[in-house]
Design an enzyme around this catalytic site. Structure first.
Site, short mmCIF file in Angstrom:
data_model
loop_
_atom_site.label_atom_id
_atom_site.label_comp_id
_atom_site.label_asym_id
_atom_site.label_seq_id
_atom_site.Cartn_x
_atom_site.Cartn_y
_atom_site.Cartn_z
N LYS A 1 24.19 27.76 26.70
CA LYS A 1 23.25 27.56 25.46
C LYS A 1 22.66 29.02 25.29
O LYS A 1 22.16 29.59 26.13
CB LYS A 1 22.25 26.55 25.49
CG LYS A 1 21.39 26.34 24.19
CD LYS A 1 20.55 25.12 24.17
CE LYS A 1 19.76 24.91 22.82
NZ LYS A 1 19.01 23.51 22.94
N SER B 1 19.41 20.29 18.95
CA SER B 1 19.59 21.96 18.72
C SER B 1 20.92 22.27 19.59
O SER B 1 21.41 23.34 19.30
CB SER B 1 18.40 22.68 19.13
OG SER B 1 18.23 22.54 20.35
N SER C 1 17.07 17.35 22.00
CA SER C 1 18.34 18.37 21.72
C SER C 1 19.51 18.31 22.54
O SER C 1 20.40 19.12 22.31
CB SER C 1 17.92 19.86 21.74
OG SER C 1 17.18 19.98 20.32
N1 GLN Z 1 15.23 18.02 16.55
C1 GLN Z 1 14.04 18.36 17.25
C2 GLN Z 1 13.38 19.52 16.72
O1 GLN Z 1 13.71 19.75 15.46
C3 GLN Z 1 14.43 18.52 18.67
C4 GLN Z 1 14.77 19.77 18.88
C5 GLN Z 1 14.82 20.00 20.55
O2 GLN Z 1 14.86 19.13 21.29
N2 GLN Z 1 14.98 21.33 20.89
O3 GLN Z 1 12.27 19.83 16.91
#
Ligand code: GLN
Length: 491
Positions: A78, A158, A182
């Site tokens: 990532k 994400s 995410s």
């Molecule tokens: N969807 C969540 C957010 O927008 C979680 C994102 C994440 O876990 N990095 O913050």
């Protein structure tokens, strides 16, 4: 093609048996990336030359008998993990010129084990999002499609690039990070498995920070076993991260065959939300039945503060983000837009460097931390966070693990849920509570929707009891027998 369909565990065996070389395996994956990345956009920065050099080293280790189970395994990293000498963007324009001089602990551990890095995987900008559409490098396409439809779907977020890369067989496995879901939500949207370990299990050193009290690294791969093999290497105490836990790391693969006989599985009634897609509820019931058949005892439990989870998360996470992102000011690293004085330079740099979702979070975070609102929002949210943690602690006096759906829907279309940020935030409803409590949680592919899209079930465990999470996940995986693949190329 068959090389690409091996699981990580199978590929590891084949490498050690000399049936395939790391160079052959890596070459097959590099070709797959060349073929499909232009369409899927799963990688921001493919690193084929680096991968081949690492594969040659891996072959030497395999010959000399110093190989580990991950030696020669091609993975996607990532693009939130700093990689020495390789551009690390966090999917933001503001970091587009950033080449870190150092390596994150997690990526360093994977490298040291001999894993091969195919490239840096796409994500939502600074990991803020649930669909990978906030990336400054363009959205990622989910390799899955609805039956009979050509509409492009999101891979979740994400860690959408990581998920799409693994699902489309552009990598054997990937690293992810999970702040509010995410790892788990994109795993569910793409038919793969992924675990957010206990907060503190993996070092955050060298991971671009989003919300430091929530961020946690973890693996994403095709199977539960592959995840266990990766976590064995990624986990561990690191003195460079003050929140990293000095807790022994067991061999997680040993837990896979424990079974669930006699285990008590909690079903939280608050997760049965009105309006949840009936297919998701049916899958949940199916998961309950599978665990019962495998000998588990299923217990109705209550996590009464669940309904505050999203509200708390969307105060705490932006608050921490607004503070963490203050460092991107054009002075020491990253992009800079010159101005007529220092303040003007800051403002121009940040206005040009951050995308709309990141700006929204910075605004929300600054607001909830500001004088006059701190007590009303931030402090209140911290108190409710403590109650959410207490709910879990209470539940874990009665049960060994908790089973829920991972997400309230299957993958949605690119461009859907875009008109209102709150609609997008609602997608995190089942994943956010475990993040706030810091407990480990895994998503396992458990079935297909009527439209032919993968759906995941989430298994939540006690702090530092990833072993039970793996044991229950392996039981679900076995019962589900999920082996569907997206139709991308001839098998
Ligand atoms: N969807 C969540 C957010 O927008 C979680 C994102 C994440 O876990 N990095 O913050």
């Amino acid at each position: 093609m068959s090389l690409l369909n091996l699981t990580l565990a199978q590929a590891s065996k084949a490498l050690h048996a000399g049936e395939v070389s790391a160079t052959e395996l890596t070459t097959a994956y590099i070709k797959a990336v060349e073929e499909l990345n232009p369409r899927l956009n799963a990688f921001i920065t493919p690193t084929p030359e680096l991968a081949l050099a690492q594969a040659r080293d891996a072959d030497a280790r395999l010959k000399s008998g110093t190989a580990t189970p991950l030696t020669g395994i091609p993975i996607a990293m990532k693009d939130l993990f700093c990689t020495a000498g390789v551009r690390t963007t966090a999917a933001s324009k503001i970091l587009s010129p950033f080449v870190p001089p150092y390596e994150s602990t997690v990526s360093a551990k994977l490298k040291a084990a001999g894993a091969v890095t195919l490239g840096k995987a796409n994500l939502d900008e600074f990991a803020m999002g649930s669909s990978n559409i906030t990336s400054a490098y363009g959205p990622v396409e989910n390799p899955w499609k609805r039956t009979g439809s050509d509409a492009k779907l999101v891979p979740g977020g994400s860690s959408g690039g990581s998920a799409a890369a693994v699902a489309a067989r552009l990598a054997l496995a990937a690293t992810g990070t999970d702040t509010g879901g995410s790892i788990r939500q994109p795993a569910a949207f793409t038919g793969i498995a992924g675990i957010k370990p206990t907060y503190g299990r993996c070092s955050r050193y060298g991971i671009v920070a989003f919300a430091s009290s929530l961020d946690q690294a973890g693996p994403m791969a095709r199977t539960v076993e592959d995840n266990a093999m990766l976590l064995n290497v990624m986990a561990g105490f690191d003195e460079k991260d003050s929140t990293s836990a000095n807790v022994a790391v067991p061999d997680f693969t040993q837990a896979l065959t424990r079974g669930v006989a006699g285990k008590r599985i909690g079903i939280p009634r608050e997760y049965r939300l009105d309006g949840t897609n009936p297919e998701i509820l049916a899958l949940w019931d199916q998961g309950i039945a599978w665990l019962r058949e495998a000998g588990a005892e299923v217990i109705d439990i209550s996590l009464p503060h669940t309904k505050y989870g999203l509200a708390v998360y969307y105060i705490v996470a932006p608050a921490e983000a607004s503070s963490n992102l203050a460092r991107y000011d054009g002075v020491r690293f990253g992009a800079r837009v010159d101005g007529h004085d220092l303040i003007d330079m800051y403002e121009r740099t940040r206005a040009a460097g951050f995308g709309p979702e990141v700006k929204r979070r910075i605004m929300i975070g600054t607001y909830v931390l500001s004088h006059g609102y701190y007590d009303a929002y931030y402090l209140k949210a911290q108190k409710v966070r403590a109650l959410i943690l207490r709910d879990f602690q209470q539940a874990f006096t009665q049960v060994d693990a908790i089973l829920t759906p991972t997400a309230p829907s299957a993958a949605f279309g690119l461009g859907e849920k875009m008109d209102d940020p709150v609609t997008m935030y609602l997608n995190d409803v089942f994943t956010v509570p475990a993040s706030l409590a810091g407990v480990p949680a895994m998503s396992v592919p458990a079935g297909l929707s009527s439209e032919g899209l993968p759906l995941g079930l989430q298994i939540i465990g006690r702090h530092f009891d990833e072993e039970t999470v793996f044991a229950v996940s392996a039981a679900i995986e076995k019962a589900a027998g999920f082996n569907a693949l997206p139709e991308l190329r001839a098998k």
